[in-house]
Every structure is written in structure tokens, then in C-alpha cells.
Scaffold this active site. Sequence first.
Site, PDB file in Angstrom:
ATOM      1  N   HIS A  30      39.836  40.896  42.483  1.00  0.00           N
ATOM      2  CA  HIS A  30      38.611  40.997  43.429  1.00  0.00           C
ATOM      3  C   HIS A  30      37.617  39.803  42.726  1.00  0.00           C
ATOM      4  CE1 HIS A  30      38.951  44.537  45.938  1.00  0.00           C
ATOM      5  NE2 HIS A  30      39.776  44.801  44.911  1.00  0.00           N
TER       6      HIS A  30
ATOM      7  N   GLU B 267      35.358  38.174  44.180  1.00  0.00           N
ATOM      8  CA  GLU B 267      33.886  38.300  44.773  1.00  0.00           C
ATOM      9  C   GLU B 267      32.980  38.801  43.820  1.00  0.00           C
ATOM     10  OE1 GLU B 267      36.698  40.052  45.916  1.00  0.00           O
ATOM     11  OE2 GLU B 267      36.051  42.146  46.526  1.00  0.00           O
TER      12      GLU B 267
ATOM     13  N   CYS C  21      42.921  41.571  47.193  1.00  0.00           N
ATOM     14  CA  CYS C  21      43.511  42.956  46.983  1.00  0.00           C
ATOM     15  C   CYS C  21      44.517  43.406  48.085  1.00  0.00           C
ATOM     16  CB  CYS C  21      42.262  43.897  46.656  1.00  0.00           C
ATOM     17  SG  CYS C  21      42.855  45.241  45.494  1.00  0.00           S
TER      18      CYS C  21
HETATM   19  N1  GLN Z   1      45.126  50.158  48.570  1.00  0.00           N
HETATM   20  C1  GLN Z   1      45.436  49.292  47.739  1.00  0.00           C
HETATM   21  C2  GLN Z   1      45.879  49.937  46.349  1.00  0.00           C
HETATM   22  O1  GLN Z   1      45.415  50.873  46.123  1.00  0.00           O
HETATM   23  C3  GLN Z   1      44.462  48.126  47.429  1.00  0.00           C
HETATM   24  C4  GLN Z   1      42.955  48.614  47.197  1.00  0.00           C
HETATM   25  C5  GLN Z   1      42.196  47.476  47.273  1.00  0.00           C
HETATM   26  O2  GLN Z   1      42.164  46.691  48.276  1.00  0.00           O
HETATM   27  N2  GLN Z   1      40.847  47.529  46.638  1.00  0.00           N
HETATM   28  O3  GLN Z   1      46.797  49.237  45.555  1.00  0.00           O
END
Ligand code: GLN
Length: 531
Positions: free
Chosen positions: A507, A509, A382
Site C-alpha cells: 500500500h 498510499e 493490494c
Molecule cells: N483481501 C486481500 C487479502 O487479504 C487484499 C487485502 C487488501 O486489499 N488490503 O489478501
Amino acid sequence: MKYIVVTGGVMSGLGKGITMASIGRILKNRGYNIVPIKIDPYINIDAGTMNPFQHGEVYVLGDGAEVDLDLGHYERFMDVELGREHNITTGIIYSAVIERERKGDYLGQTVQIIPHVTNEIKARIRSVAEKSGADVCLVEIGGTVGDIESMPFLEAVRQMQGEEDENDFLFVHVTLVPFTLLREPKTKPTQHSVKALRELGLQPDIIVCRCERALKEDVKAKIAMFCNVKKEAVISAPDAGDIYEVPLLLEQEGIAGYTMRKLQLTQLTEEDHEWAQMVERRRRSSEGKKISVALVGKYAELEDSYLSIKEAIKHAATELGCNVETKWIEAEDLEGVDGLDSFFEGVQGILVPGGFGVRGVEGKINAIEYAREHKIPFLGLCFGFQLAVIEAARNIAGLKDAHSSELCETPHPVIDLLEEQQGVEEKGGTMRLGDYEVFIRKDTLAERIFGKNKIVERHRHRYEVNPAYIERIESEGVIFSGTDRSGVRMEIVEMEEHPFFFATQFHPEFKSRPDNPSPPFKAFVEACLRE
Ligand code: GLN
């Protein structure tokens, strides 16, 4: 429907969630379908806006709900897929009641905690239980008995017990039995917390005692006598080296037999031993080859904020028969220093997880550059993906000031909001949450990792790779190997001529299971093993 309600006493953080997940697993092993519900007595509607420092990671479900991390334990232990209705908060209950009041549904009545709020709680629990088609509904009440916040929920389950058949309701209370310096176990805190429960009209059937060491029979007898439960219903739950052992430990203490007898359940299928076999594989893998993975994060000192990542690494290690140690590195420590060799000495892989906010960002980018240049296996998740794209834009594509518009003003917003998201005010309104399809390009590392060209993974982010920069960034060995259905959103980035450089906007995970590791985690640990 059978109900098992889990409450907690003495203090928070005793592992109620794991205890409940374990009881669920034990019943599942005997053929029962289980549905878990977590009650969080805070006024937030969900965990989406909560600081991981206070509550640990925000767990994301397939339907996009941002929930308490205990739902992650439930999914992993019971191997179920949950949705937003499985996490009930005070915020959800009160907004429903207030909305109903405004609509005139309670016309003429004074709207009160009892019965209106408690009715709403009971109706929700019952509706989730019935809709699931499960045999047993497990309800964990967050917080500690005695908290003002949890009162309406405890009152609701008290009423429910009276309304349901006597053999359909079971209360499990999780408490702490501390040991003194002279190694003497103390039962008084348990007695007091059970007393507090009884003042609310609740009598536990089973008391699970968290303790450093297993409790002796005389201590159990004492707790049984003071707390009015059978001695065999006093279960000692000593600290486990591995949380996945907890179902086995509770089983040995006889919790299964007692629960089944009380609820008049008979064993439905031959006992499933897969869990025990998985725990055995984990034990053996801890004696396998040792490797070290650096996790460069912002809350590195609080491991719970990366709980699912930590678990996913363990799942991969179990399958590969190796022992992965996680080295927690605070991202800010990697800023403004002369070289990073000393930080990454003896480390076989570098992982940059998800995150929000500018603090530590340059440190994370430095770590990614280091992994890329030194050809150390790298996994970005992410925010880690977005920063890998920024690093590539700056150091490969020559866009020196490339950055994310989430973090600062920049002439090259390679990570940006898509046009349709701009100007939306409500926080969360533009978040991409939960399951989305990802389409994978042929002949890429991504295709080798997943073994297919379409996957579904969970998301939690707002910003995207800016389509205006894709061509420029992709030109030199950088490949976007996964996109959304429209091809507008980039989902995976990888690098040619690197032993393993893989980052995902999603994600992975959250979908990893103890006996079925997430493919990117498995591939990452495999790559580390080759180092
Ligand atoms: N801050 C980033 C976004 O909003 C990544 C978010 C995250 O890693 N969950 O796109």
C-alpha cells in the site's frame, strides 16, 4: 514534558484529528519535536477488524499496527513515523488491567476504574511521551464529551493535569458553532459541551469553533464569557477548501501565540515556511491542467474509506501542478453491463484500491480489463493488484476460471494462501502487516518509478500470488517486477506494451506525504497527464 489534550464536543466528525495535527505542525514549524497519541474509547483492541463504512479507512503503520485514520493525518501533517503505542484504545487498557489482575499484581485490592484503569491510561501516555524524546505530547481523545466510553480517559487527563506542572498542560476543546437559516451563529451547543466538560472537572484553555464562516468578535466574546476562556483563546475554524490549509488558518487566528504563552514555550528556530509554500503550490496546482481518475471501489460512496489514496493522489497532483478530480465508481455497477465506455468517458486513469470480500469483484476485474485493453493508465493497490493478476490469468494466460481462494472455490487459485498460512485459525494471525522490503527487478517500470532496487513499503493482506502459477502468468508481456526477499511473494505486476499498467501488493498510499508524493502515485498521475 508539555501536554496538549484535545477533546471534542457537540458531535463527532468535526475534524479534531486535523485540528490536533495542525497544532502539532504549527509547533513543529517553530522547532519543537512533537509526539501525538490518539485515544479511541472503543473496546476493540485495534481498528483491524472494523468496517470502513463506520470508521473510514483502517490506517496501517510501519510496525504493522492497524489504527484509526487520524494517525494518518498526524503522520502527514507532522511528518513523523508512528507505531502501535500511539493509538490507545479501551480494549488495550482493559486487557492490560485484567491481565495484571490475573497475575496477582493488585493483590488484595478491588480493581476499579479509578484508580487502576486511570493509572494504566496515565502510565501509557507518559511512557509514550517520555520514550519519544519529544518536547510536546499531543493527546486526542476520540468521541464526544458526555459519551460513557470516554469518561475514564477524561478522568485520567484530569488527574494528570493536577500532577503535572501548571504550565505543562493545555486543554483544547473542539466544538461546533452552527449557523441558522438566517445566518446567525449559535453558541449554545458550545456552551453546553463546555459545561459537560466542566462537570468532569476539566476547563478548556482554548476553544476551537468549527463553523461555516469565520466568527465575528462579538460571537467570540460571548463564547469566552460563557465558557470562561480568554477571548483570544476562542479560535474560529471555518470550513477549509483544503485540509492542508488548516494549520495556516489556525495560525492566523492566533492559536500559536496563545499556546506558546500558556505553555511557556519560546520559539526554538526560525519559523519554517515549507508548509505554507506547499499549500501555495497546492492552490496553484488546482488551477493547472484538469484530469479525471476513476476510483473503482466497494465503499465508493464513502470517501473516507479511501482517505490515504485520495490524499496520495493530491500529493502527486501538487508536485505535478495539475488538478486531479476523482470519479467514484461503485464496482458492482460495472457488472453485467454491455460495455464500460459510458463509465470511463473522459477519464484519464483507472485506480482499483484494496479491499476484502467478494462483492463487486467482477466489476473491478472488468474495469482492469478495460484499462488494459484500452491502454488507459492503471494503478492497482493490494486487492487491486490481486485482481489484476486474476484478470491476466483469465484473459492473457487462458485460465478461464482463475480466481482467488479467498473469494470462492476455483480450479485455478492464482491468488491463494501460502502453504505456511493454511490452517491458521485466528483472524489476523496470517495477515502480512506493516513494513516489508520489496526487491525490484532491473530494467522495469518499477525500477524507473522508484529509482532503486530495494524499497520498504507498508502491507496489509493475507493472500498471495500462488507460486505455482507465476511462470504461466508471466509468459506474455506480464512481468512481476518486485518480490519479497525470498522471491516467493510477488509484490509488483506490470505490463509491457501498455502506457502505464502498475499494481502493487503493498500500500504505497500510507507513505505519501504532502510535499513528498509516493512514487507510484506520481508516476500514475504523470501517465494520466500524458493521455
Ligand atoms: N483481501 C486481500 C487479502 O487479504 C487484499 C487485502 C487488501 O486489499 N488490503 O489478501
